[in-house]
Design an enzyme around this catalytic site. Structure first.
Site, PDB file in Angstrom:
ATOM      1  CB  ILE A 139      -0.860  -0.041   1.303  1.00 28.72           C
ATOM      2  CG1 ILE A 139      -1.653  -1.055   1.312  1.00 28.72           C
ATOM      3  CG2 ILE A 139      -1.671   1.352   1.305  1.00 28.72           C
ATOM      4  CD1 ILE A 139      -2.380  -1.663   2.595  1.00 28.72           C
ATOM      5  CE  LYS A 140       4.511   4.919  -4.738  1.00 31.80           C
ATOM      6  NZ  LYS A 140       4.719   5.157  -6.206  1.00 31.80           N
ATOM      7  CG  LEU A 141      -0.059   4.536   2.973  1.00 31.59           C
ATOM      8  CD1 LEU A 141       0.314   4.393   4.160  1.00 31.59           C
ATOM      9  CD2 LEU A 141      -1.689   4.961   2.924  1.00 31.59           C
TER      10      LEU A 141
END
Ligand code: E4P
Length: 217
Positions: A82-84
């Site tokens: 998951i890219k935040l």
């Protein structure tokens, strides 16, 4: 150094993957736009092709919504990261999602202090953007060096994922500094094979070979 491909071009990823040059993939909303594909469909296809981490980016800006989007993206495949974004809310979401045992790539990192916070929040990867710093006359590679030093000083396990790589030279410099991973578009990875003396030498060998009148097969 691990190679991630910064692209959602499935054919280009497959070509590099067949050569053993793909340890993972990174995408972002701009890359999804460029692909012209549905995010879930194209990400699922990439995850089936590549066994390493595949980053898919949330677009919410509040922590709770980021967490919900992250969990949804993680349903696509087991190797989703998951890219935040590196905002305060992004750090909150990072802590929650990594506590759940999920892989998180904290992106849009432009300072060593941001990278330090991401490591404290348990990020799996930190993505410092080299090219975008160079674009505004700052030294992107110096940031990679600073983060390497800080992480090594304290034994942080967060992996440095050198991003926004624009040239083969960036790849070499990131490797020399000791970035754990570099993510680059397929054309940059392929450009690493080029050298003018290789081309010149090959042309000379082929010309001399022709003069021998011989064949190998
Ligand atoms: C990586 O995760 C980013 O998506 C990417 O490297 C950004 O690169 P750019 O600055 O060339 O758009």
């Amino acid at each position: 150094m691990k190679f991630f491909v910064d692209s959602a071009d499935v054919a280009a990823i497959a070509e590099l993957n067949d050569l053993g040059m793909v340890d993972g993939v990174t995408t972002n909303p701009s890359i999804i736009l460029k692909s012209g594909r549905d995010i879930t469909e194209v990400t699922r296809e990439i995850c089936a092709l590549v066994s390493g981490p595949v980053s898919a980016e949330v677009v919410a800006t509040q922590a709770d919504a980021m967490i919900a989007e992250g969990r949804k993206l993680a349903e696509i495949a087991e190797n989703i990261t998951i890219k935040l974004p590196l905002t305060w809310d992004g750090l909150k979401a990072c802590k929650t999602l990594t506590d759940e045992g999920r892989m998180v790539n904290v992106t849009l990192c432009f300072s060593a202090n941001q990278a330090l916070l991401a490591a404290k929040a348990g990020a799996t990867f930190i993505s410092p953007f080299i090219g975008r710093l160079d674009d505004i006359n700052l030294d992107g590679m110096e940031l990679i060096e600073d983060i390497r030093t800080i992480y090594d000083n304290y034994g942080f396990e967060t992996q440095i994922l050198a991003a926004s790589i624009r040239s083969a030279n960036h790849m070499k410099e990131a490797a020399l500094i000791g970035a754990d991973v570099a993510t680059a578009p397929p054309n940059v990875i392929k450009a690493m094979a080029n050298h003018v003396l290789t081309d010149k030498g090959l042309a000379a060998f082929l010309s001399d070979w022709e003069k021998t009148g011989q064949t190998i097969l």
